[in-house]
Design a protein around this motif. Structure first.
Motif, PDB file in Angstrom:
ATOM      1  N   MET A  58      67.032  70.050  99.363  1.00  0.00           N
ATOM      2  CA  MET A  58      65.817  70.673  99.893  1.00  0.00           C
ATOM      3  C   MET A  58      64.700  70.564  98.857  1.00  0.00           C
ATOM      4  SD  MET A  58      67.081  74.153 101.869  1.00  0.00           S
ATOM      5  CE  MET A  58      68.053  74.808 100.529  1.00  0.00           C
ATOM      6  N   ASP A  59      63.499  70.162  99.274  1.00  0.00           N
ATOM      7  CA  ASP A  59      62.367  70.083  98.344  1.00  0.00           C
ATOM      8  C   ASP A  59      61.186  70.907  98.844  1.00  0.00           C
ATOM      9  OD1 ASP A  59      61.528  68.512 100.458  1.00  0.00           O
ATOM     10  OD2 ASP A  59      60.758  66.882  99.209  1.00  0.00           O
ATOM     11  N   ASP A  60      61.494  71.963  99.578  1.00  0.00           N
ATOM     12  CA  ASP A  60      60.491  72.883 100.103  1.00  0.00           C
ATOM     13  C   ASP A  60      60.819  74.266  99.544  1.00  0.00           C
ATOM     14  OD1 ASP A  60      59.221  74.836 101.756  1.00  0.00           O
ATOM     15  OD2 ASP A  60      58.945  73.332 103.329  1.00  0.00           O
ATOM     16  N   ALA A  61      59.995  74.758  98.621  1.00  0.00           N
ATOM     17  CA  ALA A  61      60.292  76.022  97.952  1.00  0.00           C
ATOM     18  C   ALA A  61      60.429  77.160  98.947  1.00  0.00           C
ATOM     19  CB  ALA A  61      59.202  76.332  96.931  1.00  0.00           C
ATOM     20  N   GLU A  62      59.581  77.159  99.968  1.00  0.00           N
ATOM     21  CA  GLU A  62      59.640  78.232 100.967  1.00  0.00           C
ATOM     22  C   GLU A  62      60.959  78.180 101.736  1.00  0.00           C
ATOM     23  OE1 GLU A  62      56.882  78.332 104.451  1.00  0.00           O
ATOM     24  OE2 GLU A  62      56.048  80.053 103.387  1.00  0.00           O
ATOM     25  N   GLU A  63      61.421  76.976 102.043  1.00  0.00           N
ATOM     26  CA  GLU A  63      62.687  76.811 102.749  1.00  0.00           C
ATOM     27  C   GLU A  63      63.870  77.273 101.889  1.00  0.00           C
ATOM     28  OE1 GLU A  63      65.373  73.256 104.852  1.00  0.00           O
ATOM     29  OE2 GLU A  63      63.386  72.809 104.013  1.00  0.00           O
ATOM     30  N   VAL A  64      63.826  76.931 100.598  1.00  0.00           N
ATOM     31  CA  VAL A  64      64.890  77.355  99.684  1.00  0.00           C
ATOM     32  C   VAL A  64      64.963  78.873  99.625  1.00  0.00           C
ATOM     33  CG1 VAL A  64      65.666  77.367  97.285  1.00  0.00           C
ATOM     34  CG2 VAL A  64      64.759  75.258  98.282  1.00  0.00           C
ATOM     35  N   LEU A  65      63.809  79.509  99.419  1.00  0.00           N
ATOM     36  CA  LEU A  65      63.778  80.960  99.304  1.00  0.00           C
ATOM     37  C   LEU A  65      64.203  81.634 100.600  1.00  0.00           C
ATOM     38  CD1 LEU A  65      60.442  81.273  97.288  1.00  0.00           C
ATOM     39  CD2 LEU A  65      62.760  81.628  96.413  1.00  0.00           C
ATOM     40  N   SER A  66      63.863  81.026 101.734  1.00  0.00           N
ATOM     41  CA  SER A  66      64.256  81.585 103.026  1.00  0.00           C
ATOM     42  C   SER A  66      65.762  81.461 103.251  1.00  0.00           C
ATOM     43  CB  SER A  66      63.486  80.878 104.148  1.00  0.00           C
ATOM     44  OG  SER A  66      63.919  81.312 105.415  1.00  0.00           O
ATOM     45  N   SER A  67      66.331  80.318 102.835  1.00  0.00           N
ATOM     46  CA  SER A  67      67.766  80.092 103.034  1.00  0.00           C
ATOM     47  C   SER A  67      68.615  81.054 102.216  1.00  0.00           C
ATOM     48  CB  SER A  67      68.120  78.646 102.656  1.00  0.00           C
ATOM     49  OG  SER A  67      67.437  77.734 103.477  1.00  0.00           O
ATOM     50  N   PHE A  68      68.043  81.518 101.114  1.00  0.00           N
ATOM     51  CA  PHE A  68      68.766  82.450 100.243  1.00  0.00           C
ATOM     52  C   PHE A  68      67.974  83.754 100.096  1.00  0.00           C
ATOM     53  CE2 PHE A  68      70.389  78.285  99.097  1.00  0.00           C
ATOM     54  CZ  PHE A  68      71.766  78.514  99.007  1.00  0.00           C
ATOM     55  N   ALA A  69      67.514  84.256 101.223  1.00  0.00           N
ATOM     56  CA  ALA A  69      66.697  85.472 101.205  1.00  0.00           C
ATOM     57  C   ALA A  69      67.474  86.667 100.661  1.00  0.00           C
ATOM     58  CB  ALA A  69      66.187  85.779 102.612  1.00  0.00           C
ATOM     59  N   ASP A  70      68.798  86.632 100.794  1.00  0.00           N
ATOM     60  CA  ASP A  70      69.622  87.743 100.313  1.00  0.00           C
ATOM     61  C   ASP A  70      70.086  87.545  98.872  1.00  0.00           C
ATOM     62  OD1 ASP A  70      71.272  85.616 100.870  1.00  0.00           O
ATOM     63  OD2 ASP A  70      72.736  86.755 102.057  1.00  0.00           O
ATOM     64  N   PHE A  71      69.623  86.482  98.217  1.00  0.00           N
ATOM     65  CA  PHE A  71      69.987  86.258  96.813  1.00  0.00           C
ATOM     66  C   PHE A  71      69.241  87.249  95.920  1.00  0.00           C
ATOM     67  CE2 PHE A  71      68.566  84.449  92.748  1.00  0.00           C
ATOM     68  CZ  PHE A  71      69.791  84.215  92.138  1.00  0.00           C
ATOM     69  N   ASP A  72      69.931  87.709  94.892  1.00  0.00           N
ATOM     70  CA  ASP A  72      69.260  88.569  93.912  1.00  0.00           C
ATOM     71  C   ASP A  72      70.000  88.477  92.583  1.00  0.00           C
ATOM     72  OD1 ASP A  72      67.296  90.202  92.943  1.00  0.00           O
ATOM     73  OD2 ASP A  72      67.674  91.847  94.353  1.00  0.00           O
ATOM     74  N   VAL A  73      69.296  88.844  91.517  1.00  0.00           N
ATOM     75  CA  VAL A  73      69.875  88.817  90.179  1.00  0.00           C
ATOM     76  C   VAL A  73      69.371  90.034  89.415  1.00  0.00           C
ATOM     77  CG1 VAL A  73      68.007  87.288  89.400  1.00  0.00           C
ATOM     78  CG2 VAL A  73      70.111  87.456  88.054  1.00  0.00           C
ATOM     79  N   HIS A  74      70.293  90.678  88.705  1.00  0.00           N
ATOM     80  CA  HIS A  74      69.962  91.890  87.961  1.00  0.00           C
ATOM     81  C   HIS A  74      70.412  91.735  86.511  1.00  0.00           C
ATOM     82  CE1 HIS A  74      69.249  93.846  91.851  1.00  0.00           C
ATOM     83  NE2 HIS A  74      70.388  93.291  92.248  1.00  0.00           N
TER      84      HIS A  74
END
Length: 461
Positions: A58-74
């Motif tokens: 994937m080379d679309d930043a918005e698509e990447v962020l949408s595909s992993f909307a539940d990703f998080d790091v603490h």
């Protein structure tokens, strides 16, 4: 520690660093967890996801962020040091329950650079980022903090530029060139992503193994706006996150000792215009900087188009600053090796450092961050009646805006809200620019998913 894998995601993982990045202040942890506009959590999360998403097509930043909307790091600070708690990370970053070592190292490189840039560098009153000297010093400080500067080592670092969405034949050619560079004990620096950024590193890695080079360097330099669309490839062993595209470009030309350009799209055109604009400045007239355009036989027409555009817009002096080598990886590597010898002699003569090109003059036009808003894109000075280096600077900004509209989350959102950017200037110049961009579209060089490409720009003739 690793939790279960669901839908190609790891529900929860805990990662600890190996090396120097093992303690943070309470204030630094709080900023990394701060989700407000002034906090660092958003940019930290985005960069971490990009690293963990290594190998993605994937080379679309918005698509990447949408595909992993539940990703998080603490970030968790404890008495034994810090650790990262990661939710819903891409499963491809793990093998048998363990995070891949290179990905883990790059993850903590992100932490190192974001903490340093936003905690120490930007608040350093001794560095005035409103002037050229301050910006160059900031670039130096970031590279030094990332431990990529190697004093007293003769010039040996080749920067490789080129497209992330090149075809398989062009990709194989980049590997062959990288192999020839590696056989000559040269190290590789790229934008860290896929395609022409990965191929040279992969080829050099094999050649270094043959030559028993145990400390081969595969340096990836990126910035938060682009990293989500161009995740670091798995060969990168030294990752550096710069604050913006302008400082990223300056890091390339200060750290590298020569540059090879492979076929690419608007991002590659931006890089070419950036370097040629710098080399065209009168203060750099006598400075040696080896620059080679190379690709397989099928890329001859592509470089012919680039060469013609440069000749018609920037003139013959610009053409004299590079050579084009088609379908000959060994010749491209030899030319770069010979160019390095001239760089070494010049730096000895002028007492310039081998590890950072201080003598190179980078004008303010190439350093101040360009915000590709619709108003800024429409008001670019794209007229032929100016010094060639200044025209190159403005053309570079136009290309940078198109890159943002193609792959960066903020640029994509702006296009959705306001429509395509309008680019205008001299009629003849606009015709040449439009023809070049149309060629990129026809040859599917704009995006990986080129069949779906809709231009984010409109050239006004």
């Amino acid at each position: 520690m690793l939790d279960k894998v669901v839908q190609n995601k790891v529900a929860k993982a805990i990662v600890t660093p190996e090396g120097d990045m093992d303690v943070l202040s309470l204030a630094e942890v709080q900023r990394l967890q701060d989700i407000s506009d002034g906090g660092l959590h958003k940019i930290f999360r985005q960069c971490c996801l990009a690293v963990l998403n290594c190998g993605s097509n994937m080379d679309d930043a918005e698509e990447v962020l949408s595909s992993f909307a539940d990703f998080d790091v603490h970030v968790v600070q404890q008495y034994r040091g810090l650790k990262l708690e990661i939710d819903n990370a891409p499963a491809s970053a793990f093998v048998d329950g363990e995070m891949i070592v290179g990905i883990r190292d790059n993850l903590f490189s992100v932490l190192r650079d974001i903490v340093y840039i936003h905690g120490e560098l930007l608040g350093n009153c001794a560095l005035d980022l409103s002037n050229s000297e301050g910006i160059t010093n900031a670039v130096f400080h970031i590279l030094r903090h990332a431990n990529v500067l190697r004093p007293r080592i003769k010039p040996d670092t080749v920067v490789c530029w080129g497209g992330h969405s090149i075809n398989s034949y062009e990709y194989q050619y980049t590997k062959k060139v990288g192999y020839e560079l590696g056989l000559r004990h040269l190290n590789i620096c790229t934008g860290c992503g896929p395609g022409a950024m990965k191929g040279p590193m992969k080829g050099a890695n094999i050649a270094h193994a043959k030559q028993r080079v145990s400390d081969g360097r595969y340096i990836g330099i990126t910035e938060p706006g682009i990293i989500a669309a161009e995740s670091p490839n798995p060969i990168v062993n030294q990752l550096v996150i710069m604050p913006d595209i302008e400082k990223r470009l300056e890091a390339f030309v200060r750290l590298g000792h020569g540059i090879i350009v492979f076929p690419g799209g608007v991002g590659t055109a931006e890089e070419i215009l950036y370097l040629l604009g710098i080399l065209l400045h009168p203060r750099n007239a006598d400075l040696p900087y080896p620059l080679v355009f190379t690709g397989p036989a099928s890329a001859a027409s592509y470089f012919g188009l680039i060469d013609e555009f440069i000749a018609e817009t920037l003139g013959e002096e610009a053409r004299s600053r590079y050579q084009i080598i088609i379908d000959d990886p060994a010749a491209a590597a030899r030319a770069m090796k010979q160019g390095m010898e001239k760089v070494t002699a010049f730096r000895k003569l002028h007492s310039d450092a081998y590890h950072f090109n201080w003598v190179l003059h980078v004008d303010d036009h190439f350093q101040q961050p360009f915000e590709p808003s619709h108003d800024n894109m429409a008001s670019l000075n794209l007229h032929l009646g100016q010094e060639p280096w200044k025209l190159a600077a403005n053309l570079r900004r136009a290309m940078s805006g198109i890159v943002a509209g193609n792959v960066k989350a903020n640029g994509i959102q702006a296009i959705k809200q306001h429509g395509p950017y309008h680019i205008s200037g001299d009629t003849g110049l606009m015709q040449r620019l439009d023809a070049l961009l149309e060629a990129f579209v026809e040859e599917k060089r704009m995006k990986i998913n080129a069949s779906r490409y809709v231009p984010c720009y409109r050239v006004i003739r």
